[in-house]
Design an enzyme around this catalytic site. Structure first.
Site, mmCIF file in Angstrom:
data_model
loop_
_atom_site.group_PDB
_atom_site.id
_atom_site.type_symbol
_atom_site.label_atom_id
_atom_site.label_comp_id
_atom_site.label_asym_id
_atom_site.label_seq_id
_atom_site.Cartn_x
_atom_site.Cartn_y
_atom_site.Cartn_z
ATOM 1 N N LYS A 110 -31.063 -8.252 13.231
ATOM 2 C CA LYS A 110 -29.614 -8.092 13.220
ATOM 3 C C LYS A 110 -29.063 -8.596 14.547
ATOM 4 C CE LYS A 110 -25.862 -4.891 13.559
ATOM 5 N NZ LYS A 110 -25.490 -3.557 14.038
ATOM 6 N N GLY A 198 -17.779 1.683 12.296
ATOM 7 C CA GLY A 198 -16.491 2.290 12.013
ATOM 8 C C GLY A 198 -16.495 3.410 11.002
#
Length: 267
Positions: A110, A198
């Site tokens: 990632k 988030g």
């Protein structure tokens, strides 16, 4: 019995496939901010996730004199996803992931290249540059990015295997702040779209999945919950519920009431 089999088949869903790897869970969790690795392992099990992110620069994987993540979570049982948390230049990110490959043989990674320590938004120019270098070097790159559909398309075009737009700033818990852009990215993208950052609570995860995302990645929402294990379990169900809702297709929104019981044939 035949009807039951038909119904079961209708409810089946395709698995999440990333760079040729198949996952039954659409939830990915992290390894930061937990009180202990033992708690992290418990949360992972409760979440049902099969993939877990590992911040190579922060997590102890090899020093036997200190607690090690691998003593609690085995790479034989879960897919470790090395990430570049804390990297603010493309060069730093590329170097970190090359070291990760040397240490653990990981090709699925990632990528995140951050801009400002205050808001941790991705530096998209550096992200794009680093992604190109990593892909040429044989990495399968899942990429953390802004919710900009233009950059998302560019990242897919150069070969990223998953697009991971933020829902809100990392660790903010604000939920999905720009559902319109997330939906635009989903509509144009052929590789998996996974909301990254988030999410604050279970309903946020459900919203992401109802938009049509292929998965959700989270860390702080679980690690900083009052009861991380229970929240991990909640997130597991939230992702499943959101996916099922998306596949089912919601009813249309209407301006006026529409009675549940037909008015025709009343006595």
């Amino acid at each position: 019995m035949e009807d039951a089999v038909t119904m079961d088949t209708a409810f089946e869903d395709k698995p999440l496939v990333v760079a040729g790897r198949t996952f039954t869970s659409r939830l990915i969790i992290g390894t930061g901010k937990y009180k202990t690795y033992a708690q992290n392992a418990q949360a992972l099990e409760a979440s049902g996730a099969e993939m877990i992110t590992v911040a190579i620069r922060r997590v102890n994987l090899s020093n036997p004199d200190e607690p090690r993540l691998v003593d609690f979570i085995s790479p034989d049982d879960y897919t470790f996803l090395p990430n570049t948390a804390g990297c603010f230049t493309g060069e730093d990110a590329v170097r970190t992931l090359r070291l990760a490959r040397e240490a653990g043989g990981w090709n699925l990674v990632k990528l995140e290249v951050l801009s400002d320590p205050k808001h941790l938004y991705p530096d998209m120019a550096e992200t794009l540059r680093a992604a190109e270098l990593l892909i040429k070097d044989g990495f399968d790159v899942m990429v953390y990015c802004s919710d900009d559909p233009v950059y998302a398309r560019k990242l897919e075009e150069i070969g990223c295997c998953a697009i991971m737009p933020l829902g809100a700033p990392i660790g903010s818990g604000l939920g999905i702040q720009n559902p319109v852009n997330i939906r635009l990215i989903i509509e144009q993208t052929k590789v998996p779209v996974i909301v990254d950052a988030g999410v604050g609570t279970a309903s946020d995860a459900t919203v992401a999945m109802e938009l049509g995302c292929d998965g959700v990645l989270m860390n702080t929402a679980i690690a900083e919950a009052k009861d991380p294990i229970r929240m991990a379990r909640a997130m597991r169900h939230a992702v499943i519920a959101g996916r099922e809702s998306y596949l089912a297709g919601r009813m249309p929104k209407k301006r006026y009431a529409d009675p549940s019981s037909p008015l025709s044939g009343l006595i």
